[in-house]
Design a protein around this motif. Sequence first.
Motif, PDB file in Angstrom:
ATOM      1  N   VAL A   1      22.283  -7.736  68.955  1.00  0.00           N
ATOM      2  CA  VAL A   1      22.953  -8.281  67.778  1.00  0.00           C
ATOM      3  C   VAL A   1      24.451  -8.319  68.069  1.00  0.00           C
ATOM      4  N   ARG A   2      25.071  -9.444  67.725  1.00  0.00           N
ATOM      5  CA  ARG A   2      26.504  -9.568  67.990  1.00  0.00           C
ATOM      6  C   ARG A   2      27.164 -10.349  66.864  1.00  0.00           C
ATOM      7  N   ILE A   3      28.368  -9.929  66.490  1.00  0.00           N
ATOM      8  CA  ILE A   3      29.198 -10.671  65.550  1.00  0.00           C
ATOM      9  C   ILE A   3      30.402 -11.214  66.302  1.00  0.00           C
ATOM     10  N   GLU A   4      30.566 -12.528  66.257  1.00  0.00           N
ATOM     11  CA  GLU A   4      31.721 -13.185  66.853  1.00  0.00           C
ATOM     12  C   GLU A   4      32.535 -13.829  65.742  1.00  0.00           C
ATOM     13  N   THR A   5      33.838 -13.936  65.949  1.00  0.00           N
ATOM     14  CA  THR A   5      34.690 -14.542  64.932  1.00  0.00           C
ATOM     15  C   THR A   5      35.605 -15.576  65.565  1.00  0.00           C
ATOM     16  N   SER A   6      35.910 -16.594  64.785  1.00  0.00           N
ATOM     17  CA  SER A   6      36.896 -17.598  65.179  1.00  0.00           C
ATOM     18  C   SER A   6      37.817 -17.810  63.985  1.00  0.00           C
ATOM     19  N   ARG A   7      38.708 -18.753  64.072  1.00  0.00           N
ATOM     20  CA  ARG A   7      39.641 -18.977  62.977  1.00  0.00           C
ATOM     21  C   ARG A   7      38.913 -19.351  61.701  1.00  0.00           C
ATOM     22  N   ARG A   8      37.837 -20.141  61.827  1.00  0.00           N
ATOM     23  CA  ARG A   8      37.165 -20.661  60.633  1.00  0.00           C
ATOM     24  C   ARG A   8      35.835 -19.981  60.318  1.00  0.00           C
ATOM     25  N   HIS A   9      35.178 -19.371  61.311  1.00  0.00           N
ATOM     26  CA  HIS A   9      33.811 -18.915  61.098  1.00  0.00           C
ATOM     27  C   HIS A   9      33.557 -17.496  61.594  1.00  0.00           C
TER      28      HIS A   9
END
Length: 288
Positions: free
Chosen positions: A191-199
Motif C-alpha cells: 500500500v502506498r500514498i503518493e501526492t502531487s500538487r493536485r492529487h
Amino acid sequence: MDTSTVVPFAAHLPASLEREGLDASAAPSTSTEQEVARLRARVRELSAELVQAQETACRHVARELHDGVGAELTATRFALAGVETWLPADAPPQCAAALAVANRSLDAVCEASRQAVAELHAPSLEAGIVGALAHWTGDFAARTQLRTSFVCAADLRLTRLPADAALAVFRVAQEALNNIAKHARAESADVRIETSRRHLTLIIVDDGIGVTRNARTRRGHFGLSGMQARCAAFDGTLRVSARRTGAEHGHTGYGCGTPSRGTLVRARFAWDAMLAQAPRAQRHALQS
C-alpha cells in the motif's frame, strides 16, 4: 435591393460580458464550462450521498452483529460450558470430542464476528490517515499472514485531511486489501500514498492471480461501486488493472514492459475537494 442590417453577434452579449471584454466566441465556451462544473458538482453530491448511505448501513449491521448475534453467541457459549460441566465422568469419549469441536467452531465464529464489527465501524482517525492505515495494514498482515507494507509520502496536507476525506481513503484501502485476502491468492500486498500538487493517489498492488476484464466489470464484484463512489465524492477516479512491471511506479504505458502477476488498484482524490470544508451534516453522519 438588400436593406437588411448585419448586426455583430457581440451586440447581443450581456452588458456584464462586454464590460469584461469577452468576445462572442467566449460565451458558448463559458456556458459549457459552467454546465460541466454543475454536472461535476452533482456527481460529487450524489457520490457523497451514496457513501453516507453505505456508512449508515455499516453502522446498522455492526450494531446488529454486536447486540443480536453477539448476545446469541454468548448464550451458546454458556450453554456449552454447562453441558461440559454436567457431562458424567463415564460419558462416551465421543461426547467430549463433539463438545471440543463445537467450542472451536464457536471460537471461530466469535472471532469472525468481532473482526466484522471492527471493520464495519469507522476507524479512529485521531492519528490521521497515515496512523490509521499504518495500524490497519499491520493488523491485516498479522491476521492474513500476507507480507504487507505501507509507504507514505511526506506531505503536510495529509495531516489536515477532514475526517470524511480521510475515511474515504481508508475505506478504499480497506476494501482493496480485503479483496486481496479473499480473492487474489497472493503472498504479498503493498500500500502506498503518493501526492502531487493536485492529487492524492492511493496505490495497492499484490502478486496474486490478477484480475480479468470480466471480473472488473461484473456487477458488484470487488465492491468497486463503493470504491468508485468514494473517489468520485472528491473529484477522483478509480482504476483497477492487471499489474505490469513499472505500472505501479507511475508509468502510464500499461501495455509496455514484462507482464507480472497481480492486480494494481489506483485511487485518485483531488486535494481541492478533500480539503474543502465539508457540510456539517455530512461530516457528522460519516463520523457518528
